[in-house]
Structure formats: C-alpha cells, structure tokens
Design a protein around this motif. Structure first.
Motif, PDB file in Angstrom:
ATOM      1  N   TYR A   1     -34.872  70.472 -71.641  1.00  0.00           N
ATOM      2  CA  TYR A   1     -34.425  70.121 -70.293  1.00  0.00           C
ATOM      3  C   TYR A   1     -33.709  68.766 -70.269  1.00  0.00           C
ATOM      4  O   TYR A   1     -32.724  68.578 -69.539  1.00  0.00           O
ATOM      5  CB  TYR A   1     -35.616  70.091 -69.334  1.00  0.00           C
ATOM      6  N   SER A   2     -34.182  67.827 -71.066  1.00  0.00           N
ATOM      7  CA  SER A   2     -33.622  66.472 -71.035  1.00  0.00           C
ATOM      8  C   SER A   2     -32.465  66.274 -72.009  1.00  0.00           C
ATOM      9  O   SER A   2     -31.906  65.176 -72.098  1.00  0.00           O
ATOM     10  CB  SER A   2     -34.714  65.443 -71.344  1.00  0.00           C
ATOM     11  N   ALA A   3     -32.107  67.342 -72.740  1.00  0.00           N
ATOM     12  CA  ALA A   3     -31.013  67.218 -73.713  1.00  0.00           C
ATOM     13  C   ALA A   3     -29.664  67.200 -72.998  1.00  0.00           C
ATOM     14  O   ALA A   3     -29.337  68.144 -72.274  1.00  0.00           O
ATOM     15  CB  ALA A   3     -31.062  68.367 -74.705  1.00  0.00           C
ATOM     16  N   PRO A   4     -28.854  66.157 -73.175  1.00  0.00           N
ATOM     17  CA  PRO A   4     -27.526  66.125 -72.553  1.00  0.00           C
ATOM     18  C   PRO A   4     -26.602  67.168 -73.173  1.00  0.00           C
ATOM     19  O   PRO A   4     -26.822  67.609 -74.300  1.00  0.00           O
ATOM     20  CB  PRO A   4     -27.018  64.703 -72.867  1.00  0.00           C
ATOM     21  N   HIS A   5     -25.565  67.533 -72.439  1.00  0.00           N
ATOM     22  CA  HIS A   5     -24.553  68.429 -73.012  1.00  0.00           C
ATOM     23  C   HIS A   5     -23.943  67.741 -74.228  1.00  0.00           C
ATOM     24  O   HIS A   5     -23.646  66.543 -74.195  1.00  0.00           O
ATOM     25  CB  HIS A   5     -23.472  68.732 -71.976  1.00  0.00           C
TER      26      HIS A   5
ATOM     27  N   ARG B   1     -31.401  59.925 -70.859  1.00  0.00           N
ATOM     28  CA  ARG B   1     -31.107  59.799 -72.292  1.00  0.00           C
ATOM     29  C   ARG B   1     -29.698  59.282 -72.533  1.00  0.00           C
ATOM     30  O   ARG B   1     -29.447  58.544 -73.501  1.00  0.00           O
ATOM     31  CB  ARG B   1     -31.316  61.146 -72.974  1.00  0.00           C
TER      32      ARG B   1
ATOM     33  N   THR C   1     -25.855  63.379 -63.204  1.00  0.00           N
ATOM     34  CA  THR C   1     -26.018  63.996 -64.524  1.00  0.00           C
ATOM     35  C   THR C   1     -25.231  63.348 -65.659  1.00  0.00           C
ATOM     36  O   THR C   1     -25.548  63.588 -66.831  1.00  0.00           O
ATOM     37  CB  THR C   1     -25.637  65.491 -64.466  1.00  0.00           C
TER      38      THR C   1
ATOM     39  N   SER D   1     -31.741  64.324 -68.308  1.00  0.00           N
ATOM     40  CA  SER D   1     -30.734  64.230 -69.361  1.00  0.00           C
ATOM     41  C   SER D   1     -29.897  62.969 -69.210  1.00  0.00           C
ATOM     42  O   SER D   1     -29.460  62.378 -70.209  1.00  0.00           O
ATOM     43  CB  SER D   1     -29.832  65.465 -69.360  1.00  0.00           C
TER      44      SER D   1
ATOM     45  N   SER E   1     -24.045  61.080 -75.473  1.00  0.00           N
ATOM     46  CA  SER E   1     -25.050  62.010 -76.003  1.00  0.00           C
ATOM     47  C   SER E   1     -25.192  61.757 -77.504  1.00  0.00           C
ATOM     48  O   SER E   1     -24.306  61.163 -78.137  1.00  0.00           O
ATOM     49  CB  SER E   1     -24.619  63.448 -75.752  1.00  0.00           C
TER      50      SER E   1
END
Length: 207
Positions: free
Chosen positions: A8-12, A115, A64, A112, A18
């Motif tokens: 869920y917290s992983a950026p694109h 991070r 985001t 995300s 990122s």
C-alpha cells in the motif's frame, strides 16, 4: 484489509523520489532538477505542529506525489510519523495522515507519499552537491564536451566504476568539493587506484 503495508505504501515506480527513480536517475537528470529549481522545499525542523491518522484513501495529486517546489516536512519531523505508520495501518486501519504545519496549513498524505518525502529528504543534499560538482567540471573544462555529456548519462547512484573493492556510489564524489571531510569510500577508491597503477608500472618495468 488484505493488502500489506509494504504494498500500500509503495510509490509508483516512475514517481519522482521513489526507490526506482533514485536507482535509475542519471546525473544529468539530477542536475536538471537542481538547476531548474524543481526540488521540493524542505521545511525547518519543528515545522509540524500536529498530525493525525485518517481512514480516507487519498487520490489527488497533492496527496500522492511530491511536486516541484512543494514545501515538505524535514526528516526530523517525519521520523515519528514513519515510526508509527505501519502499526497504525494494521491496527487502526488508516490510509493516510493529516498534518498541520505551524504556518496553519493542513495537508493529507497517502502513505506512499510519506516514502517519497523521506526519499526527497535523503537525497536533497547529494543532489545539490552533485550539481555543484558537475558545474565545477564544466566550468573548468576538466573533461572534454563529449566526455562530459557521457558522464551525465551515468546513473546517480551507480557504483564508481573501475574498482574491485570500493563500491561507493557516484554521488559521493561530491565530498571532494570545498574543504569538507572526505568519505572513507572515496579515500579507499583513491588508494585502490594508486595500488593498481603502481602494480601496472612495476609489471611494465619487469618486461
């Protein structure tokens, strides 16, 4: 809640700051971010007055991604938020955090984006230092124009090439500027270079 916190917290992957962006960004891209004033503004420590978890799932761009020249919390202000984020995600079933700055501004961040903000904080200094280093190389014509353009195609975080022991990333070369302390890895690279050069000279002399 079936999705893991990590997912869920992983950026694109293509989002600026990122982990994937940091791994693939070239020196030229990094320098462009600095020279065109496209980096976010890191606020002074203590700029966050309070923050609360929220169940809202953010979807808008400001919630985001980290935009150019956006004001973001410092690493010191991010640490207590990041320390509790995973636990809050599982136990409180929250999806975002609302932050109020001492200026009065209130923002909501997707996990995300937290991070991404950490990534921007971690590399801000290195980005700016590398930009200064390349400006120095260009200004003093330390490389030919062709070699300079080739240098800018190297990835920002790739290891310094040509060494068998030292694995320091290219951006650490920025520590050679001014009169600041020099990283051990850079000194090790220099020592390794001298060692192999002397070995080559001795081998040549023996023949």
């Amino acid at each position: 809640m079936s999705e893991s916190y990590e997912a869920y917290s992983a950026p694109h992957p293509k989002t600026r700051f990122s982990p994937q962006f940091m791994a693939n960004a070239t020196l030229g891209e990094v320098v462009g971010l600095v020279r065109h004033d496209l980096l976010p503004r890191i606020l002074p420590d203590g700029s966050v007055s309070k923050w609360n978890w929220d169940q809202t799932v953010p979807v808008t761009i400001p919630e985001t991604i980290v935009s150019s020249r956006e004001e973001i919390p410092s690493m010191a202000d991010m640490q207590p938020i990041m320390a509790d984020a995973k636990q809050a995600f599982y136990e409180l079933r929250v999806n975002s955090v609302c932050i109020q700055f001492k200026s009065g501004a209130i923002v909501r961040y997707h996990f995300s984006k937290l991070r991404l903000i950490v990534g921007a904080n971690n590399q801000d200094y290195n980005f700016r230092l590398m930009s200064r280093l390349l400006a120095r190389v260009e200004r003093e014509s330390l490389l030919s124009p062709a070699l300079f353009e080739k240098l800018k195609l190297n990835r920002f975080s790739e290891p310094l090439a040509g060494f068998s022991v030292t694995q320091t990333p290219l951006y650490n070369l920025g520590c050679l500027l001014d009169e600041r302390w020099i990283l051990d890895d850079i000194m090790n690279a220099r020592a390794e270079f001298i060692y192999f050069r002397r070995a080559a000279m001795l081998q040549s002399a023996c023949h």
